[in-house]
Design a protein around this motif. Structure first.
Motif, PDB file in Angstrom:
ATOM      1  N   ALA A 174       0.829  -1.207   0.000  1.00 17.02           N
ATOM      2  CA  ALA A 174       0.000   0.000   0.000  1.00 17.02           C
ATOM      3  C   ALA A 174       0.863   1.257   0.000  1.00 17.02           C
ATOM      4  O   ALA A 174       0.624   2.189  -0.783  1.00 17.02           O
ATOM      5  CB  ALA A 174      -0.920  -0.007   1.213  1.00 17.02           C
ATOM      6  N   PHE A 175       1.864   1.301   0.875  1.00 13.12           N
ATOM      7  CA  PHE A 175       2.742   2.464   0.948  1.00 13.12           C
ATOM      8  C   PHE A 175       3.459   2.691  -0.375  1.00 13.12           C
ATOM      9  O   PHE A 175       3.553   3.821  -0.848  1.00 13.12           O
ATOM     10  CB  PHE A 175       3.764   2.271   2.073  1.00 13.12           C
ATOM     11  N   SER A 176       3.933   1.622  -0.976  1.00 17.29           N
ATOM     12  CA  SER A 176       4.696   1.743  -2.219  1.00 17.29           C
ATOM     13  C   SER A 176       3.841   2.311  -3.346  1.00 17.29           C
ATOM     14  O   SER A 176       4.287   3.202  -4.082  1.00 17.29           O
ATOM     15  CB  SER A 176       5.260   0.390  -2.641  1.00 17.29           C
ATOM     16  N   VAL A 177       2.638   1.805  -3.486  1.00 18.54           N
ATOM     17  CA  VAL A 177       1.760   2.279  -4.556  1.00 18.54           C
ATOM     18  C   VAL A 177       1.415   3.757  -4.358  1.00 18.54           C
ATOM     19  O   VAL A 177       1.483   4.550  -5.296  1.00 18.54           O
ATOM     20  CB  VAL A 177       0.476   1.418  -4.629  1.00 18.54           C
ATOM     21  N   VAL A 178       1.065   4.139  -3.134  1.00 18.09           N
ATOM     22  CA  VAL A 178       0.710   5.530  -2.863  1.00 18.09           C
ATOM     23  C   VAL A 178       1.921   6.436  -3.056  1.00 18.09           C
ATOM     24  O   VAL A 178       1.819   7.509  -3.663  1.00 18.09           O
ATOM     25  CB  VAL A 178       0.121   5.678  -1.442  1.00 18.09           C
ATOM     26  N   PHE A 179       3.094   6.017  -2.569  1.00 17.86           N
ATOM     27  CA  PHE A 179       4.298   6.833  -2.666  1.00 17.86           C
ATOM     28  C   PHE A 179       4.716   7.058  -4.116  1.00 17.86           C
ATOM     29  O   PHE A 179       4.966   8.191  -4.536  1.00 17.86           O
ATOM     30  CB  PHE A 179       5.428   6.171  -1.868  1.00 17.86           C
ATOM     31  N   ILE A 180       4.773   5.985  -4.901  1.00 15.03           N
ATOM     32  CA  ILE A 180       5.186   6.110  -6.301  1.00 15.03           C
ATOM     33  C   ILE A 180       4.146   6.895  -7.091  1.00 15.03           C
ATOM     34  O   ILE A 180       4.485   7.717  -7.949  1.00 15.03           O
ATOM     35  CB  ILE A 180       5.444   4.725  -6.935  1.00 15.03           C
ATOM     36  N   ARG A 181       2.877   6.689  -6.814  1.00 14.39           N
ATOM     37  CA  ARG A 181       1.830   7.441  -7.513  1.00 14.39           C
ATOM     38  C   ARG A 181       1.912   8.928  -7.170  1.00 14.39           C
ATOM     39  O   ARG A 181       1.732   9.787  -8.037  1.00 14.39           O
ATOM     40  CB  ARG A 181       0.456   6.875  -7.151  1.00 14.39           C
ATOM     41  N   PHE A 182       2.207   9.241  -5.898  1.00 12.48           N
ATOM     42  CA  PHE A 182       2.359  10.628  -5.497  1.00 12.48           C
ATOM     43  C   PHE A 182       3.519  11.283  -6.255  1.00 12.48           C
ATOM     44  O   PHE A 182       3.393  12.405  -6.763  1.00 12.48           O
ATOM     45  CB  PHE A 182       2.609  10.729  -3.991  1.00 12.48           C
ATOM     46  N   VAL A 184       5.162  15.265  -8.277  1.00 18.02           N
ATOM     47  CA  VAL A 184       6.552  15.711  -8.316  1.00 18.02           C
ATOM     48  C   VAL A 184       7.106  15.682  -9.733  1.00 18.02           C
ATOM     49  O   VAL A 184       7.585  16.687 -10.243  1.00 18.02           O
ATOM     50  CB  VAL A 184       7.429  14.851  -7.373  1.00 18.02           C
ATOM     51  N   TYR A 185       7.065  14.502 -10.361  1.00 14.38           N
ATOM     52  CA  TYR A 185       7.686  14.346 -11.665  1.00 14.38           C
ATOM     53  C   TYR A 185       6.868  13.374 -12.492  1.00 14.38           C
ATOM     54  O   TYR A 185       6.621  12.249 -12.053  1.00 14.38           O
ATOM     55  CB  TYR A 185       9.124  13.829 -11.500  1.00 14.38           C
ATOM     56  N   ASP A 186       6.448  13.778 -13.678  1.00  9.80           N
ATOM     57  CA  ASP A 186       5.657  12.926 -14.562  1.00  9.80           C
ATOM     58  C   ASP A 186       6.576  11.894 -15.217  1.00  9.80           C
ATOM     59  O   ASP A 186       7.348  12.225 -16.104  1.00  9.80           O
ATOM     60  CB  ASP A 186       4.960  13.777 -15.615  1.00  9.80           C
ATOM     61  N   MET A 187       6.492  10.659 -14.731  1.00  9.14           N
ATOM     62  CA  MET A 187       7.381   9.604 -15.208  1.00  9.14           C
ATOM     63  C   MET A 187       6.708   8.772 -16.294  1.00  9.14           C
ATOM     64  O   MET A 187       5.487   8.691 -16.375  1.00  9.14           O
ATOM     65  CB  MET A 187       7.777   8.681 -14.050  1.00  9.14           C
ATOM     66  N   ASN A 188       7.535   8.131 -17.085  1.00 11.96           N
ATOM     67  CA  ASN A 188       7.087   7.169 -18.072  1.00 11.96           C
ATOM     68  C   ASN A 188       6.488   5.960 -17.337  1.00 11.96           C
ATOM     69  O   ASN A 188       6.901   5.638 -16.220  1.00 11.96           O
ATOM     70  CB  ASN A 188       8.284   6.750 -18.932  1.00 11.96           C
ATOM     71  N   LEU A 189       5.557   5.273 -17.961  1.00  6.16           N
ATOM     72  CA  LEU A 189       4.908   4.129 -17.327  1.00  6.16           C
ATOM     73  C   LEU A 189       5.908   3.030 -16.974  1.00  6.16           C
ATOM     74  O   LEU A 189       5.847   2.457 -15.884  1.00  6.16           O
ATOM     75  CB  LEU A 189       3.813   3.567 -18.247  1.00  6.16           C
ATOM     76  N   ILE A 190       6.843   2.754 -17.864  1.00 10.15           N
ATOM     77  CA  ILE A 190       7.836   1.703 -17.614  1.00 10.15           C
ATOM     78  C   ILE A 190       8.711   2.075 -16.424  1.00 10.15           C
ATOM     79  O   ILE A 190       8.991   1.232 -15.557  1.00 10.15           O
ATOM     80  CB  ILE A 190       8.691   1.458 -18.879  1.00 10.15           C
ATOM     81  N   VAL A 191       9.134   3.330 -16.349  1.00  5.11           N
ATOM     82  CA  VAL A 191       9.961   3.787 -15.230  1.00  5.11           C
ATOM     83  C   VAL A 191       9.178   3.692 -13.927  1.00  5.11           C
ATOM     84  O   VAL A 191       9.706   3.262 -12.899  1.00  5.11           O
ATOM     85  CB  VAL A 191      10.454   5.225 -15.471  1.00  5.11           C
ATOM     86  N   THR A 192       7.917   4.071 -13.968  1.00  2.00           N
ATOM     87  CA  THR A 192       7.071   3.995 -12.780  1.00  2.00           C
ATOM     88  C   THR A 192       6.952   2.556 -12.292  1.00  2.00           C
ATOM     89  O   THR A 192       7.094   2.284 -11.101  1.00  2.00           O
ATOM     90  CB  THR A 192       5.667   4.553 -13.088  1.00  2.00           C
ATOM     91  N   LEU A 193       6.694   1.640 -13.199  1.00  2.00           N
ATOM     92  CA  LEU A 193       6.565   0.233 -12.813  1.00  2.00           C
ATOM     93  C   LEU A 193       7.876  -0.337 -12.287  1.00  2.00           C
ATOM     94  O   LEU A 193       7.886  -1.088 -11.308  1.00  2.00           O
ATOM     95  CB  LEU A 193       6.061  -0.591 -14.002  1.00  2.00           C
ATOM     96  N   LEU A 194       8.982   0.021 -12.910  1.00  2.00           N
ATOM     97  CA  LEU A 194      10.283  -0.464 -12.439  1.00  2.00           C
ATOM     98  C   LEU A 194      10.605   0.065 -11.046  1.00  2.00           C
ATOM     99  O   LEU A 194      11.089  -0.680 -10.185  1.00  2.00           O
ATOM    100  CB  LEU A 194      11.385  -0.091 -13.426  1.00  2.00           C
ATOM    101  N   LEU A 195      10.323   1.345 -10.815  1.00  4.59           N
ATOM    102  CA  LEU A 195      10.532   1.907  -9.479  1.00  4.59           C
ATOM    103  C   LEU A 195       9.627   1.251  -8.440  1.00  4.59           C
ATOM    104  O   LEU A 195      10.058   0.976  -7.315  1.00  4.59           O
ATOM    105  CB  LEU A 195      10.283   3.408  -9.491  1.00  4.59           C
ATOM    106  N   LEU A 196       8.403   0.990  -8.816  1.00  2.00           N
ATOM    107  CA  LEU A 196       7.457   0.347  -7.911  1.00  2.00           C
ATOM    108  C   LEU A 196       7.922  -1.056  -7.539  1.00  2.00           C
ATOM    109  O   LEU A 196       7.938  -1.429  -6.361  1.00  2.00           O
ATOM    110  CB  LEU A 196       6.067   0.307  -8.539  1.00  2.00           C
ATOM    111  N   VAL A 197       8.330  -1.826  -8.529  1.00  2.13           N
ATOM    112  CA  VAL A 197       8.810  -3.187  -8.272  1.00  2.13           C
ATOM    113  C   VAL A 197      10.069  -3.165  -7.407  1.00  2.13           C
ATOM    114  O   VAL A 197      10.203  -3.943  -6.461  1.00  2.13           O
ATOM    115  CB  VAL A 197       9.053  -3.934  -9.602  1.00  2.13           C
TER     116      VAL A 197
END
Length: 84
Positions: A13-21, A26-39
């Motif tokens: 839960a924390f990870s999804v909310v933090f990365i989405r925030f 803060v910074y509009d990331m590419n979908l692939i970058v977002t997923l990689l950071l989340l994982v």
């Protein structure tokens, strides 16, 4: 149910909310970058949780239910309040 399972749910839960925030505010990331950071964040935090021996103890059903309800409500409120 072990405490580790509850903490892993909180990590998710924390990870999804933090990365989405970060992605929205803060910074509009590419979908692939977002997923990689989340994982990466989820894997790192779960490996950290696995190293804590105190989380191997069982937790009661009522405590597990209350914790799960609070996690779900926190996710909902975070997305609603932060407009994610």
């Amino acid at each position: 149910m072990k405490r580790k399972n509850l903490v892993n749910g909180m990590v998710l839960a924390f990870s999804v909310v933090f990365i989405r925030f970060i992605d929205v505010k803060v910074y509009d990331m590419n979908l692939i970058v977002t997923l990689l950071l989340l994982v990466a964040l989820i894997m790192g935090l779960m490996k950290l949780v696995d190293r804590i021996p105190a989380l191997e103890e069982p937790v009661g059903k009522r405590a597990a239910l209350v914790t799960n309800v609070l996690v779900v409500m926190t996710i909902f409120l975070a997305f609603f309040v932060l407009e994610l």
